[in-house]
Design an enzyme around this catalytic site. Sequence first.
Site, PDB file in Angstrom:
ATOM      1  N   ARG A  75       0.843  -1.211   0.000  1.00 33.33           N
ATOM      2  CA  ARG A  75       0.000   0.000   0.000  1.00 33.33           C
ATOM      3  C   ARG A  75       0.874   1.254   0.000  1.00 33.33           C
ATOM      4  O   ARG A  75       0.549   2.260  -0.629  1.00 33.33           O
ATOM      5  CB  ARG A  75      -0.918   0.011   1.226  1.00 33.33           C
ATOM      6  CG  ARG A  75      -2.057  -0.990   1.120  1.00 33.33           C
ATOM      7  CD  ARG A  75      -3.003  -0.860   2.284  1.00 33.33           C
ATOM      8  NE  ARG A  75      -3.551   0.480   2.401  1.00 33.33           N
ATOM      9  CZ  ARG A  75      -3.924   1.036   3.543  1.00 33.33           C
ATOM     10  NH1 ARG A  75      -3.810   0.389   4.686  1.00 33.33           N
ATOM     11  NH2 ARG A  75      -4.416   2.251   3.568  1.00 33.33           N
ATOM     12  N   ASN A 108      -6.403  10.122   6.167  1.00 38.52           N
ATOM     13  CA  ASN A 108      -5.566   9.446   5.179  1.00 38.52           C
ATOM     14  C   ASN A 108      -4.164   9.203   5.708  1.00 38.52           C
ATOM     15  O   ASN A 108      -3.583  10.068   6.369  1.00 38.52           O
ATOM     16  CB  ASN A 108      -5.516  10.257   3.882  1.00 38.52           C
ATOM     17  CG  ASN A 108      -6.876  10.310   3.231  1.00 38.52           C
ATOM     18  OD1 ASN A 108      -7.753   9.522   3.584  1.00 38.52           O
ATOM     19  ND2 ASN A 108      -7.071  11.236   2.316  1.00 38.52           N
ATOM     20  N   ASP A 110      -1.812   8.314   3.527  1.00 42.48           N
ATOM     21  CA  ASP A 110      -0.993   8.335   2.311  1.00 42.48           C
ATOM     22  C   ASP A 110       0.024   9.473   2.261  1.00 42.48           C
ATOM     23  O   ASP A 110       0.886   9.495   1.378  1.00 42.48           O
ATOM     24  CB  ASP A 110      -1.883   8.376   1.055  1.00 42.48           C
ATOM     25  CG  ASP A 110      -2.859   9.559   1.040  1.00 42.48           C
ATOM     26  OD1 ASP A 110      -2.505  10.646   1.534  1.00 42.48           O
ATOM     27  OD2 ASP A 110      -3.981   9.386   0.511  1.00 42.48           O
ATOM     28  N   HIS A 127      -5.036   9.131  11.706  1.00 43.95           N
ATOM     29  CA  HIS A 127      -4.858   7.678  11.570  1.00 43.95           C
ATOM     30  C   HIS A 127      -3.407   7.330  11.235  1.00 43.95           C
ATOM     31  O   HIS A 127      -3.121   6.210  10.821  1.00 43.95           O
ATOM     32  CB  HIS A 127      -5.807   7.104  10.509  1.00 43.95           C
ATOM     33  CG  HIS A 127      -7.256   7.169  10.917  1.00 43.95           C
ATOM     34  ND1 HIS A 127      -8.294   6.926  10.067  1.00 43.95           N
ATOM     35  CD2 HIS A 127      -7.828   7.472  12.121  1.00 43.95           C
ATOM     36  CE1 HIS A 127      -9.456   7.071  10.715  1.00 43.95           C
ATOM     37  NE2 HIS A 127      -9.190   7.412  11.961  1.00 43.95           N
ATOM     38  N   CYS A 170      15.227  -0.912  17.462  1.00 41.11           N
ATOM     39  CA  CYS A 170      16.653  -0.767  17.767  1.00 41.11           C
ATOM     40  C   CYS A 170      17.091  -1.792  18.803  1.00 41.11           C
ATOM     41  O   CYS A 170      18.246  -2.178  18.864  1.00 41.11           O
ATOM     42  CB  CYS A 170      16.951   0.629  18.294  1.00 41.11           C
ATOM     43  SG  CYS A 170      15.731   1.824  17.808  1.00 41.11           S
ATOM     44  N   ASN A 237     -19.023  14.590  -1.100  1.00 42.10           N
ATOM     45  CA  ASN A 237     -18.836  13.130  -1.155  1.00 42.10           C
ATOM     46  C   ASN A 237     -19.569  12.560  -2.362  1.00 42.10           C
ATOM     47  O   ASN A 237     -20.592  13.093  -2.766  1.00 42.10           O
ATOM     48  CB  ASN A 237     -19.387  12.477   0.124  1.00 42.10           C
ATOM     49  CG  ASN A 237     -18.585  11.256   0.534  1.00 42.10           C
ATOM     50  OD1 ASN A 237     -17.405  11.379   0.868  1.00 42.10           O
ATOM     51  ND2 ASN A 237     -19.185  10.082   0.497  1.00 42.10           N
TER      52      ASN A 237
END
Length: 275
Positions: A75, A108, A110, A127, A170, A237
């Site tokens: 993704r 989003n 992205d 998110h 780590c 929308n």
Amino acid sequence: MDDALRALLDAGLAGTGPIVVMTGAGISAESGIPTFRGEEGYWTVGSEHYHPMEMATQEAYRRMPEEVWRWYLYRRSVCRKAQPNPAHLALVRLERALGDRFLLVTQNVDGLHLRAGNTEARTYQIHGNIDYLRCGDEPSSLRPVPLAIGEDWEAGSPFTEEARALLSCCDGGRFARPHVLWFDECYDEALFRFESSLRAASAAALLIVIGTSGATNLPMQVGAIVAERGAPMIVINQDPSPFSRFAERSARGAFLQGSAGEHLPPMVEHLVQHA
Ligand code: NAD
């Protein structure tokens, strides 16, 4: 643009609180990133087909961390190849015109809003961001996915030893996790700006909601607070949603059915001209 819409935008400008824009996967659909509604979202592990709402969970990660990472790396490569579209660019223009009166709350992961030019200070990524990972819930461990991971993960790419090492914490053994909020997890302030988003909803002079189906909790709370206050609300929308119903029930609401690229730029033009 009709007079009623112009009046809502002007009411937002005349108010004192922030002009809050809340975005979901729909704003990035025109950049070629699939939303969670379509068939493209499914992922196959062995002979099982998983819906994103099953993959994007802590439960799935505990059970099959490498498969969940493969899904995220795939993704992520889709997101990295995508470019900001005119709706993202309109929001950059709006932030530059409004300065501290602008706030972007995005679901989003992205990273396209930031890549387009919105600032981190005024963008709440509620998110997370698919370009980042962290160790457990420790905010100080937040860091970009290592460059060496590459951005070309095809759907069938196997998980390599090298990837396993690069995605480790780590302290050795433990896997780092994608910096995203999963469907079976709770919001918080430190990682996801939970309280800040609710505060913004309580003060908003105008809320513009773009491309979200209303399936997640914090965005619904933001919409409900603004609706309860009777503050101006505009919803863009492609399909009706709980947000479009808030807007349609409000005396100071509007639902614009269609794409973000079609409806947002003219609204931003008006706001920029009159800011
Ligand atoms: P969603 O997939 O549930 O809903 C997307 C909504 O956008 C739908 O209501 C659809 O009608 C609308 N839409 C589609 N194309 C549009 C367009 N061109 N213009 C305007 N609207 C359009 O997405 P969601 O509500 O954001 O929530 C689901 C979860 O999915 C979130 O947690 C989010 O983090 C995650 N997600 C993010 C991305 C991304 O980062 N781009 C992509 C998929 C899912």
